[in-house]
Enzyme design. Structure first.
Site, PDB file in Angstrom:
ATOM      1  N   GLY A 121       6.003   3.169 -10.494  1.00  3.02           N
ATOM      2  CA  GLY A 121       6.066   3.609 -11.881  1.00  3.02           C
ATOM      3  C   GLY A 121       4.797   3.318 -12.651  1.00  3.02           C
ATOM      4  O   GLY A 121       4.441   4.048 -13.585  1.00  3.02           O
ATOM      5  N   GLU A 164       7.109   4.022  -3.010  1.00  2.00           N
ATOM      6  CA  GLU A 164       8.561   4.200  -3.022  1.00  2.00           C
ATOM      7  C   GLU A 164       9.135   4.507  -1.644  1.00  2.00           C
ATOM      8  O   GLU A 164      10.285   4.165  -1.349  1.00  2.00           O
ATOM      9  CB  GLU A 164       8.941   5.319  -4.005  1.00  2.00           C
ATOM     10  CG  GLU A 164       8.750   4.976  -5.475  1.00  2.00           C
ATOM     11  CD  GLU A 164       7.360   5.283  -5.989  1.00  2.00           C
ATOM     12  OE1 GLU A 164       7.153   5.226  -7.209  1.00  2.00           O
ATOM     13  OE2 GLU A 164       6.464   5.591  -5.160  1.00  2.00           O
TER      14      GLU A 164
END
Length: 255
Positions: free
Chosen positions: A106, A129
């Site tokens: 993020g 991720e």
């Protein structure tokens, strides 16, 4: 507060402040959206810096918080997650990310929402991720591919590897690399210079580029044409052209 907005000399600085790693939990995501919308609305903010601490920009999502969420919860939350980052991308003013230390997951996706990225020599960026059995969910698969191209984006997303500042500069993931102790100064200087420029024309330029990239060339040219003609109704256009004729280029002072 997990993030703050401070304004000085036309520059709004959004600072992530969730020690030790600025993990982007739900509260921080919502706060980022709130501050981005505030920066958009405030007339005293003419350019924006997004930064973390001296040691870390943002090391990604709060994994413990995410681990507790099931499919149904994330179906609800995923739109709000994207909206919080898109609020930064939609700020109709120049935005620069000052990247220190880690900008992962993020954190990298937040940096992608800026118009320009200045990184410290020791910065590391990435979309890890995949190592969690996931893919980027805050715009990474879309903004990264648009920025560096699909092949390079796939390499980073498929492998989850970290990219050092020099490689990030080579592939176009960041725009400038400076010594770590100069990142915030360089980012503020970039924003402060643009904060003195013609606000409506800068907005027109940003929206023309961003909207044009999402459509075909002819539609993009129409967007540009409409903004270009519309700027002839602004005081800034009158100021800029009058200054050019009377004093020469680059000397206009915009209100």
């Amino acid at each position: 507060m997990t993030a703050t907005l401070e304004v000085a000399e036309g520059v709004g600085t959004i600072t992530l402040d969730r020690p030790p790693m600025n993990a982007l939990d739900i509260a921080t995501q919502d706060r980022i959206k709130q501050l981005a919308e505030e920066a958009t609305a405030r007339t005293d903010v003419r350019a924006v810096v997004v930064r973390g601490s001296e040691k870390v920009f943002a090391a990604g999502a709060d994994i413990k918080e995410m681990q507790a969420m099931d499919h149904a919860a994330m179906v609800v939350r995923s739109r709000a997650l994207q909206d919080s980052f898109s609020a930064v991308a939609r700020i109709p003013k120049p935005v620069v990310a000052a990247i220190t230390g880690y900008a992962l997951g993020g954190g990298c996706e937040l940096a992608l929402c800026a118009d320009y990225r200045i990184a410290a020599e020791n910065a590391k960026l990435g979309q890890p991720e995949i190592l969690l059995g996931l893919i980027p969910g805050a715009g990474g698969t879309q903004r990264l591919a648009r920025l560096v191209g699909p092949s390079k984006a796939k390499d980073l997303i498929f492998t989850g590897r970290h990219v050092k500042a020099d490689e990030a500069l080579t592939i176009g993931l960041v725009d400038r690399v400076v010594p770590a102790d100069e990142v915030f100064t360089a980012a503020h200087a970039w924003a402060a210079k643009l904060a003195q420029g013609p606000a409506i024309a800068l907005r027109a330029a940003k929206e023309s580029i961003d909207a044009g990239l999402e459509t075909d060339l002819e539609t993009g040219l129409a967007i540009e044409r409409n903004w270009f003609a519309g700027l002839f109704a602004t005081e800034d256009r009158e100021t800029g052209m009058r200054s050019f004729v009377e004093d020469g280029p680059g000397k206009a002072k915009f209100a």
